[in-house]
Design a protein around this motif. Structure first.
Motif, PDB file in Angstrom:
ATOM      1  N   GLU A  64      16.210  -2.807  -2.897  1.00  0.00           N
ATOM      2  CA  GLU A  64      15.101  -3.709  -2.980  1.00  0.00           C
ATOM      3  C   GLU A  64      14.409  -2.923  -2.143  1.00  0.00           C
ATOM      4  O   GLU A  64      15.064  -2.869  -0.639  1.00  0.00           O
ATOM      5  N   LEU A  65      13.286  -2.637  -2.265  1.00  0.00           N
ATOM      6  CA  LEU A  65      11.973  -2.028  -1.453  1.00  0.00           C
ATOM      7  C   LEU A  65      11.611  -2.399  -0.635  1.00  0.00           C
ATOM      8  O   LEU A  65      11.374  -1.910   0.277  1.00  0.00           O
ATOM      9  N   LEU A  66      10.686  -3.249  -1.135  1.00  0.00           N
ATOM     10  CA  LEU A  66       9.833  -4.621  -0.424  1.00  0.00           C
ATOM     11  C   LEU A  66      10.358  -6.259  -0.820  1.00  0.00           C
ATOM     12  O   LEU A  66      10.482  -6.125  -1.966  1.00  0.00           O
ATOM     13  N   GLU A  99      -1.876  -8.441 -10.578  1.00  0.00           N
ATOM     14  CA  GLU A  99      -3.874  -8.444 -10.475  1.00  0.00           C
ATOM     15  C   GLU A  99      -3.459  -9.026  -8.640  1.00  0.00           C
ATOM     16  O   GLU A  99      -4.213  -7.553  -7.796  1.00  0.00           O
ATOM     17  N   TRP A 100      -2.895  -9.465  -7.541  1.00  0.00           N
ATOM     18  CA  TRP A 100      -2.998 -10.040  -6.710  1.00  0.00           C
ATOM     19  C   TRP A 100      -2.271  -8.412  -5.887  1.00  0.00           C
ATOM     20  O   TRP A 100      -2.611  -8.632  -5.213  1.00  0.00           O
ATOM     21  N   ILE A 101      -1.721  -7.657  -6.202  1.00  0.00           N
ATOM     22  CA  ILE A 101      -0.391  -6.767  -5.980  1.00  0.00           C
ATOM     23  C   ILE A 101      -1.192  -4.973  -5.500  1.00  0.00           C
ATOM     24  O   ILE A 101      -1.096  -4.568  -4.833  1.00  0.00           O
ATOM     25  N   GLU A 102      -1.786  -5.331  -7.318  1.00  0.00           N
ATOM     26  CA  GLU A 102      -3.049  -3.710  -7.653  1.00  0.00           C
ATOM     27  C   GLU A 102      -3.518  -4.048  -6.269  1.00  0.00           C
ATOM     28  O   GLU A 102      -4.231  -2.946  -5.847  1.00  0.00           O
ATOM     29  N   ASN A 103      -4.542  -5.237  -5.972  1.00  0.00           N
ATOM     30  CA  ASN A 103      -5.102  -6.143  -5.544  1.00  0.00           C
ATOM     31  C   ASN A 103      -4.922  -5.030  -3.610  1.00  0.00           C
ATOM     32  O   ASN A 103      -5.704  -4.302  -3.072  1.00  0.00           O
ATOM     33  N   GLN A 104      -4.314  -5.291  -3.282  1.00  0.00           N
ATOM     34  CA  GLN A 104      -2.930  -5.511  -2.130  1.00  0.00           C
ATOM     35  C   GLN A 104      -2.459  -3.263  -2.021  1.00  0.00           C
ATOM     36  O   GLN A 104      -2.104  -2.967  -1.148  1.00  0.00           O
ATOM     37  N   ARG A 124       1.168  -1.245   0.604  1.00  0.00           N
ATOM     38  CA  ARG A 124       0.251   0.108  -0.004  1.00  0.00           C
ATOM     39  C   ARG A 124       1.053   1.258  -0.072  1.00  0.00           C
ATOM     40  O   ARG A 124       0.839   2.199  -0.476  1.00  0.00           O
ATOM     41  N   GLU A 125       2.035   1.151   0.827  1.00  0.00           N
ATOM     42  CA  GLU A 125       2.681   2.422   0.513  1.00  0.00           C
ATOM     43  C   GLU A 125       3.252   2.879  -0.980  1.00  0.00           C
ATOM     44  O   GLU A 125       3.902   3.560  -0.294  1.00  0.00           O
TER      45      GLU A 125
END
Length: 114
Positions: free
Chosen positions: A73-75, A106-111, A5-6
């Motif tokens: 690597e940020l995350l 899609e999973w990343i964008e949902n998160q 989300r960040e």
């Protein structure tokens, strides 16, 4: 390291692959004239992209910011079990760094939106 989300308002290059990032930022002379990416001209050029890291037991998503000097690597976040299993199967269980597929994106964008 935080949550997806960040990074929801960051400029993300969804077309960048780990191979393209190496070609652009580490092998400057290897840039094809018909590339979909503009050539790197200085250390101020950078890209933010996701990759699926398959070197460990659990597949995980890495959010990377790369320029010609470093890949930061940020995350790092584990993929959910079902997505991880399907992704592992899609790459034949081989270790490596892979571009995100449609399901992972899609999973990343949902998160990011939650």
């Amino acid at each position: 390291m935080g949550s997806l989300r960040e990074y929801r308002n960051w400029d993300i290059d969804w077309d960048m692959t780990p191979e393209d990032a190496v070609m652009l930022y580490l092998e400057w002379g290897n840039h094809p004239w018909d590339s979909k990416f503009p050539p790197v001209t200085s250390k101020n050029d950078y890209t933010n992209y996701f990759t699926v890291y398959m070197w460990d037991e659990k597949p995980r998503v890495l959010f990377v910011r790369r320029n010609s000097e470093e890949a930061r690597e940020l995350l790092s976040i584990d993929l959910p079990k079902g997505i991880a299993e399907r992704f592992r199967k899609s790459v034949g269980g081989l270790k490596g760094n892979y571009p995100v597929n449609e399901e992972v994106r899609e999973w990343i964008e949902n998160q990011m939106d939650n």
